[in-house]
Structure formats: structure tokens, C-alpha cells
Design an enzyme around this catalytic site. Structure first.
Site, short mmCIF file in Angstrom:
data_model
loop_
_atom_site.label_atom_id
_atom_site.label_comp_id
_atom_site.label_asym_id
_atom_site.label_seq_id
_atom_site.Cartn_x
_atom_site.Cartn_y
_atom_site.Cartn_z
N ARG A 82 83.19 67.15 9.88
CA ARG A 82 81.97 66.38 9.93
C ARG A 82 82.18 64.97 9.44
O ARG A 82 82.69 64.75 8.36
CB ARG A 82 80.89 67.05 9.08
CG ARG A 82 79.69 66.15 8.95
CD ARG A 82 78.48 66.87 8.48
NE ARG A 82 77.44 65.89 8.21
CZ ARG A 82 76.16 66.18 8.23
NH1 ARG A 82 75.77 67.39 8.51
NH2 ARG A 82 75.28 65.27 7.98
N ARG A 91 76.89 61.50 13.94
CA ARG A 91 77.64 62.57 13.28
C ARG A 91 78.28 63.51 14.29
O ARG A 91 77.78 63.68 15.40
CB ARG A 91 76.75 63.34 12.29
CG ARG A 91 75.56 64.04 12.83
CD ARG A 91 74.20 63.39 12.64
NE ARG A 91 73.91 62.48 11.57
CZ ARG A 91 73.22 62.79 10.47
NH1 ARG A 91 72.80 64.00 10.27
NH2 ARG A 91 72.94 61.87 9.59
N ASP A 94 75.90 68.59 12.99
CA ASP A 94 74.87 68.72 11.99
C ASP A 94 74.23 70.09 12.20
O ASP A 94 73.80 70.40 13.31
CB ASP A 94 73.83 67.61 12.26
CG ASP A 94 72.94 67.33 11.08
OD1 ASP A 94 73.22 67.83 9.98
OD2 ASP A 94 71.96 66.59 11.27
N ASP A 96 71.30 72.54 10.69
CA ASP A 96 70.15 72.61 9.78
C ASP A 96 69.55 74.00 9.81
O ASP A 96 69.31 74.55 10.89
CB ASP A 96 69.06 71.61 10.23
CG ASP A 96 69.45 70.16 9.97
OD1 ASP A 96 70.17 69.90 8.99
OD2 ASP A 96 69.03 69.31 10.77
N1 ROI Z 1 68.45 62.26 16.44
C1 ROI Z 1 68.55 63.15 17.44
N2 ROI Z 1 68.08 62.84 18.65
N3 ROI Z 1 69.10 64.38 17.24
C2 ROI Z 1 69.59 64.75 16.02
O1 ROI Z 1 70.09 65.88 15.88
C3 ROI Z 1 69.49 63.84 14.96
N4 ROI Z 1 69.93 64.16 13.71
C4 ROI Z 1 69.79 63.34 12.69
C5 ROI Z 1 69.17 61.97 12.83
C6 ROI Z 1 70.17 60.93 12.38
C7 ROI Z 1 67.93 61.92 11.96
N5 ROI Z 1 68.80 61.67 14.20
C8 ROI Z 1 68.90 62.57 15.21
O2 ROI Z 1 70.19 63.73 11.50
#
Ligand code: ROI
Length: 160
Positions: A82, A91, A94, A96
Site C-alpha cells: 500500500r 492509493r 484501500d 474499509d
Molecule cells: N475516491 C473514490 N472515487 N474511490 C475511493 O475508493 C476513494 N478512497 C479514498 C478517497 C481518497 C477519499 N477518495 C476516493 O480514500
């Protein structure tokens, strides 16, 4: 416990990042992948001078406790190298933890339901594809209610 994970990537072959993360989730001790959503191409939330994201959601069955699951997800992020260049920036991967059964968790390191869940098209749309509009979001009500309020016009299905 049934849990949902959001996946996002906009660096280093996002499609491969997401498919290897899904594979790694399925391999986790105590968890298995039940279903994964289509991939969606989504405009970046945050600085606009970064590539579009690919986003997806995964439904898992897990016997891990929430904090343990969070650690396992963070481990996968690290394994995939990452890279996080700046706040709200690009990134490689990610992961979550969006929902953990109907639990509400408010810890410094973990908030469930994920605080962005109900307002972000890139989370809502893949999650709805998996779970349907009746999915109950603790503290927020049915998922479908939030989907109608959100602008999903730029959340484009790219696969599956
Ligand atoms: N924007 C999009 N479109 N998709 C994401 O997964 C995503 N993840 C983030 C931030 C930077 C807020 N913007 C994102 O962490």
C-alpha cells in the site's frame, strides 16, 4: 458474522489490486468470501489531479472480531505494498470495514458502519449490488434510502 468490506484502488493496475485483495480476503483465517460486486470506475473524491478509482464491495462470513478483522485487512493492504502519497490522495489498495453485522462500533481506530458509507456513491453502489436496498445500516436505516439521495451518475460499472 456477516460483514462487508469496501475496496478501492487508483494506482498500480487497480483491477489486479482488487482481484488479489479479494483472493487474500477469502484466504484469511476465520473468513471466507461470500460474494463480490462488479467493479466500478469512479471519479476521485479528494484532490482531482489523481486517476479515477476502481471500487468494489465484498460480502464475507467471518468469525474474526471487528478489530482483528481490521488488522487482517490492514495486513493485506501492507502485503500489496500500500502506497499512500497524500491525504485523500491516490492509493494502491484501500480496504474499509463497512459493516459488521448490525453492530455499531465507535473506537478511535474503527468506526462501523463506516462513516462515509451513506454519502459516497463509490461505496453505496457496489454495496447495494451485493446486499440490496433493504440492507439495514445501524443508526442510518435502509441502504436504499441513501442511494436515492446520492449522485451515482458517474459511478460506472466496468465489469461483471
Ligand atoms: N475516491 C473514490 N472515487 N474511490 C475511493 O475508493 C476513494 N478512497 C479514498 C478517497 C481518497 C477519499 N477518495 C476516493 O480514500
Amino acid at each position: 458474522m456477516r460483514a462487508y468490506v469496501g475496496l478501492g484502488s487508483n494506482l498500480g493496475e487497480p483491477m489486479e489490486q482488487i482481484s488479489s485483495a479479494l483472493h487474500a480476503i477469502d484466504q484469511l483465517a476465520g473468513s471466507r468470501l461470500i460474494a463480490s460486486s462488479s467493479l466500478y470506475r469512479t471519479p476521485p473524491m479528494g484532490p482531482q489531479d489523481q486517476p479515477d478509482y476502481l471500487n468494489a464491495a465484498a460480502e464475507i462470513e467471518t468469525s474474526s472480531e471487528p478489530l482483528q478483522l481490521l488488522q487482517q485487512l490492514q495486513y493485506i493492504e501492507q502485503q500489496q505494498g500500500r502506497v499512500r502519497k497524500r491525504h485523500w490522495g491516490e492509493r494502491t489498495i484501500d480496504l474499509d470495514l463497512l459493516l459488521y453485522g448490525e453492530q455499531q462500533i465507535n473506537l478511535p481506530t474503527l468506526q462501523v458502519p463506516h462513516p462515509g458509507l451513506i454519502e459516497r456513491a463509490f461505496v453505496l453502489v457496489p454495496l447495494m449490488e451485493l446486499a440490496g436496498e433493504l440492507l439495514w445500516v445501524p443508526g442510518q436505516g435502509e441502504l436504499g434510502k441513501w442511494l436515492v439521495r446520492c449522485d451515482c451518475s458517474e459511478t460506472i460499472k466496468v465489469e461483471k
